[in-house]
Design a protein around this motif. Structure first.
Motif, PDB file in Angstrom:
ATOM      1  N   MET A  13       0.837  -1.185   0.000  1.00  0.00           N
ATOM      2  CA  MET A  13       0.000   0.000   0.000  1.00  0.00           C
ATOM      3  C   MET A  13       0.885   1.254   0.000  1.00  0.00           C
ATOM      4  SD  MET A  13      -3.260   0.532   2.450  1.00  0.00           S
ATOM      5  CE  MET A  13      -4.507  -0.367   1.566  1.00  0.00           C
ATOM      6  N   LYS A  14       0.434   2.259  -0.692  1.00  0.00           N
ATOM      7  CA  LYS A  14       1.238   3.463  -0.811  1.00  0.00           C
ATOM      8  C   LYS A  14       0.422   4.661  -0.347  1.00  0.00           C
ATOM      9  CE  LYS A  14       4.768   4.251  -4.118  1.00  0.00           C
ATOM     10  NZ  LYS A  14       5.187   4.194  -5.511  1.00  0.00           N
ATOM     11  N   THR A  49      -1.342  -4.161   4.767  1.00  0.00           N
ATOM     12  CA  THR A  49      -2.430  -4.402   3.809  1.00  0.00           C
ATOM     13  C   THR A  49      -3.782  -3.958   4.362  1.00  0.00           C
ATOM     14  OG1 THR A  49      -2.494  -6.655   4.621  1.00  0.00           O
ATOM     15  CG2 THR A  49      -1.348  -6.303   2.534  1.00  0.00           C
ATOM     16  N   ASP A  50      -3.836  -3.801   5.684  1.00  0.00           N
ATOM     17  CA  ASP A  50      -5.093  -3.380   6.307  1.00  0.00           C
ATOM     18  C   ASP A  50      -5.236  -1.858   6.198  1.00  0.00           C
ATOM     19  OD1 ASP A  50      -7.331  -4.227   8.377  1.00  0.00           O
ATOM     20  OD2 ASP A  50      -6.431  -2.373   9.102  1.00  0.00           O
ATOM     21  N   GLU A  51      -6.311  -1.411   5.554  1.00  0.00           N
ATOM     22  CA  GLU A  51      -6.437   0.016   5.264  1.00  0.00           C
ATOM     23  C   GLU A  51      -6.574   0.861   6.523  1.00  0.00           C
ATOM     24  OE1 GLU A  51      -8.624   0.766   1.761  1.00  0.00           O
ATOM     25  OE2 GLU A  51      -8.925   2.887   2.214  1.00  0.00           O
ATOM     26  N   ARG A 100      -3.376   1.170  -3.632  1.00  0.00           N
ATOM     27  CA  ARG A 100      -2.863  -0.205  -3.529  1.00  0.00           C
ATOM     28  C   ARG A 100      -1.787  -0.443  -4.563  1.00  0.00           C
ATOM     29  NH1 ARG A 100      -4.886  -3.440   0.214  1.00  0.00           N
ATOM     30  NH2 ARG A 100      -6.766  -2.625   1.145  1.00  0.00           N
TER      31      ARG A 100
END
Lengths: 80, 80
Positions: A1-2, A49-51, A80
Motif C-alpha cells: 500500500m502506498k 495491507t489493512d487500510e 494499492r
C-alpha cells in the motif's frame, strides 16, 4: 500500500518560496498566473495491507513528524 | 483554474531527504514503512479558462522551471 501525502501551508501563512516561483514564471513570460503556493509531497510505501491500520500510521506520521500543524495542513490518499 | 503539480525524483535517483524522513518515522516507532520519497508539491492559480491553454502554460513552467528533467518527473491535474 502506498500513501501519497501533500503538506500545504495554511491560508494566510506567508509563502516566500511560492512568491519566488511566481516571479520566475513571470520572468519566463508565461502569462495568466495569479498565485503560486509551494508545499511538500511525500510518498510512503507501507507493507501494511489493512487500510485502517495504514491510515492510522499515516495520520500519526503526518501529525507528529511531517506537518507543522500550526502553519500547515496535510492531506493524503492511500493507493494499492 | 488551478493546477496541482507534483515533482518527484526519478527512480534510481538517491533521495537523502526521504531517507532522513524514513529514519525519523522509525525513531517514532511507527511500524510498517518500506520506503519514503520526498518530492515537491506546487499549486498554481491560473486566470485562464481555456483548458488547452492552461495545460500548455503548466507544461511550460514544469519543463522550463519547476522540474529538473534529468533527475525529476512531473505530473499535474487541472481543477476548476
Amino acid at each position: 500500500m502506498k500513501a501519497r501525502i501533500k503538506i500545504t501551508l495554511k491560508n494566510g501563512v506567508l509563502d516566500p518560496q511560492g512568491k519566488a516561483i511566481h516571479h520566475a514564471i513571470d520572468a519566463l513570460g508565461i502569462p495568466g498566473v495569479d498565485d503560486v503556493r509551494q508545499g511538500k509531497y511525500i510518498e510512503v510505501a507501507l507493507n501494511e495491507t489493512d487500510e485502517t491500520k495504514a491510515k492510522a500510521a499515516v495520520e500519526r506520521m503526518c501529525r507528529e513528524l511531517l506537518a507543522n500543524m500550526v502553519i500547515e495542513n496535510y492531506s493524503y490518499e492511500l493507493v494499492r
